[in-house]
Design a protein around this motif. Structure first.
Motif, PDB file in Angstrom:
ATOM      1  N   VAL A 133     -27.431   1.789  -8.103  1.00  0.00           N
ATOM      2  CA  VAL A 133     -26.626   0.677  -8.774  1.00  0.00           C
ATOM      3  C   VAL A 133     -27.689   0.166  -9.858  1.00  0.00           C
ATOM      4  N   THR A 134     -27.639   0.887 -10.822  1.00  0.00           N
ATOM      5  CA  THR A 134     -28.870   1.125 -11.732  1.00  0.00           C
ATOM      6  C   THR A 134     -27.768   0.530 -13.666  1.00  0.00           C
ATOM      7  N   ARG A 135     -26.666   0.333 -13.281  1.00  0.00           N
ATOM      8  CA  ARG A 135     -26.219  -0.562 -14.842  1.00  0.00           C
ATOM      9  C   ARG A 135     -25.492  -1.915 -14.509  1.00  0.00           C
ATOM     10  N   THR A 136     -25.214  -2.696 -15.175  1.00  0.00           N
ATOM     11  CA  THR A 136     -24.861  -3.332 -14.883  1.00  0.00           C
ATOM     12  C   THR A 136     -23.412  -4.197 -15.854  1.00  0.00           C
ATOM     13  N   ASP A 137     -23.077  -3.325 -16.504  1.00  0.00           N
ATOM     14  CA  ASP A 137     -21.672  -3.139 -17.442  1.00  0.00           C
ATOM     15  C   ASP A 137     -20.699  -2.719 -16.136  1.00  0.00           C
ATOM     16  N   PHE A 138     -18.828  -2.487 -16.815  1.00  0.00           N
ATOM     17  CA  PHE A 138     -18.392  -2.549 -16.305  1.00  0.00           C
ATOM     18  C   PHE A 138     -17.146  -1.464 -16.793  1.00  0.00           C
ATOM     19  N   PRO A 139     -17.302  -0.247 -16.435  1.00  0.00           N
ATOM     20  CA  PRO A 139     -16.715   0.832 -17.578  1.00  0.00           C
ATOM     21  C   PRO A 139     -15.078   0.879 -16.725  1.00  0.00           C
ATOM     22  N   THR A 140     -14.603  -0.087 -16.090  1.00  0.00           N
ATOM     23  CA  THR A 140     -13.108  -0.379 -16.222  1.00  0.00           C
ATOM     24  C   THR A 140     -13.298  -1.654 -15.574  1.00  0.00           C
TER      25      THR A 140
ATOM     26  N   SER B 189     -21.385  -2.640  -6.790  1.00  0.00           N
ATOM     27  CA  SER B 189     -20.983  -1.758  -6.151  1.00  0.00           C
ATOM     28  C   SER B 189     -19.558  -0.872  -6.120  1.00  0.00           C
ATOM     29  N   GLY B 190     -18.652  -1.812  -6.355  1.00  0.00           N
ATOM     30  CA  GLY B 190     -17.055  -1.087  -6.655  1.00  0.00           C
ATOM     31  C   GLY B 190     -16.904  -0.335  -8.260  1.00  0.00           C
ATOM     32  N   VAL B 191     -17.496  -0.898  -9.088  1.00  0.00           N
ATOM     33  CA  VAL B 191     -17.128  -0.138 -10.252  1.00  0.00           C
ATOM     34  C   VAL B 191     -17.867   0.304  -9.986  1.00  0.00           C
TER      35      VAL B 191
END
Length: 289
Positions: free
Chosen positions: A111-118, A159-161
């Motif tokens: 995991v390298t990002r903290t945004d939520f694309p969904t 993790s799930g996103v």
């Protein structure tokens, strides 16, 4: 719902808070005839939907939220929640400061990002113990395990996103599956009949299965099984006198051995062990892998 709401139709109760996070229970009474307002997340929002269904829309599109799913909202993102398919919902919203989300992300492999694309994590089996612990926190505010639970929610969201992006959903599919969820919730402990549900919606059985998975994130059978197991877990936690067999039968399971097997598969422990561990004032159960 999420961080802001219509004052006269939304009740907010603080459950716990700490350094960089807080948890609130949000009860919404909006329905199809109520206006929809644009709102904005003041912090990163990860919300467990405990009951009701509603739509959520932001710049990333629109999605239907159902019981057992997790709403993902980005800080300062504008959004709208609608209840055109039913009245009301109950959520437990975890709000996080960006620094805490970045700290959690650093500890997660890949995991390298903290945004939520969904916008949503569907009612996945691996999330069931987490949702059950959220339910427990709502009934025992201020629990000592709240901080651990908040960090687990943040980790599950990040993790799930990245497991996949949501497929396009039409307005008709969304409306029909909201009706399907409401039909299933009204018959939670009754024998599941795909034929009856398909007939109610005016769909073929195969079309129903494919569309339900597309919109809700799992099959109708998996959905109803998860909801029954969650209901059983809550009864076991709050009632220490009822026999496990009686809990199983009351929650729609016709065979005790099947109930025990499925319960252990979903929650990682037997029903009796779950009851023994779920003491008042604690939300700690088995860790979510």
């Amino acid at each position: 719902m999420a961080d802001l709401g219509k004052v006269d139709l939304t009740s907010v109760r603080l459950l716990a808070s700490g350094d960089g996070w807080r948890v609130r229970e949000i009860l919404c009474r909006s329905g199809p005839k109520d206006p929809v307002f644009e709102e904005q997340h003041a912090a990163v929002s990860v919300s467990a939907v405990l009951s009701g269904s509603f739509t959520y829309r932001s710049r990333n599109g629109r999605v239907l939220l159902t019981p057992g799913s997790v709403l993902l909202g980005e800080r300062q993102a504008s959004f709208c929640c609608g209840h055109e398919h039913g009245v009301g919902d109950r959520c437990v919203a975890f709000s996080f400061e960006p620094a805490l989300m970045e700290e959690v992300a650093r500890d997660l492999s890949g995991v390298t990002r903290t945004d939520f694309p969904t916008h949503r994590l569907p009612p996945l089996q691996r999330l069931a113990p987490l949702i059950a612990d959220v339910q427990a926190l709502a009934e025992q505010p201020g629990s000592r395990g709240a901080e651990e639970l908040a960090l687990r929610m943040a980790g599950a969201a990040l993790s799930g996103v990245h497991e996949g992006t949501a497929r396009p959903v039409t307005a008709t599919e969304e409306r029909r599956m909201a009706d399907a969820v409401r039909w299933l919730e009204a018959r939670l402990v009754e024998p599941l009949s795909l034929g009856a549900l398909a007939s109610e919606l005016g769909m073929g059985r195969h079309h129903l299965l494919r569309t339900f998975r597309k919109v809700v994130g799992e099959s109708p059978y998996s959905y109803i099984l998860g909801r029954r197991l969650t209901l059983a877990a809550e009864r076991l936690r709050t009632d220490g006198t009822q026999r496990i067999a009686d809990v199983a039968f009351a929650c729609g399971f016709g065979d005790l051995s099947e109930f025990v097997r499925r319960f252990r598969t979903r929650f990682g422990v037997t029903p009796s062990a779950w009851r023994a561990r779920a003491r008042p004032g604690s939300v700690r159960t088995e860790r979510v892998s």
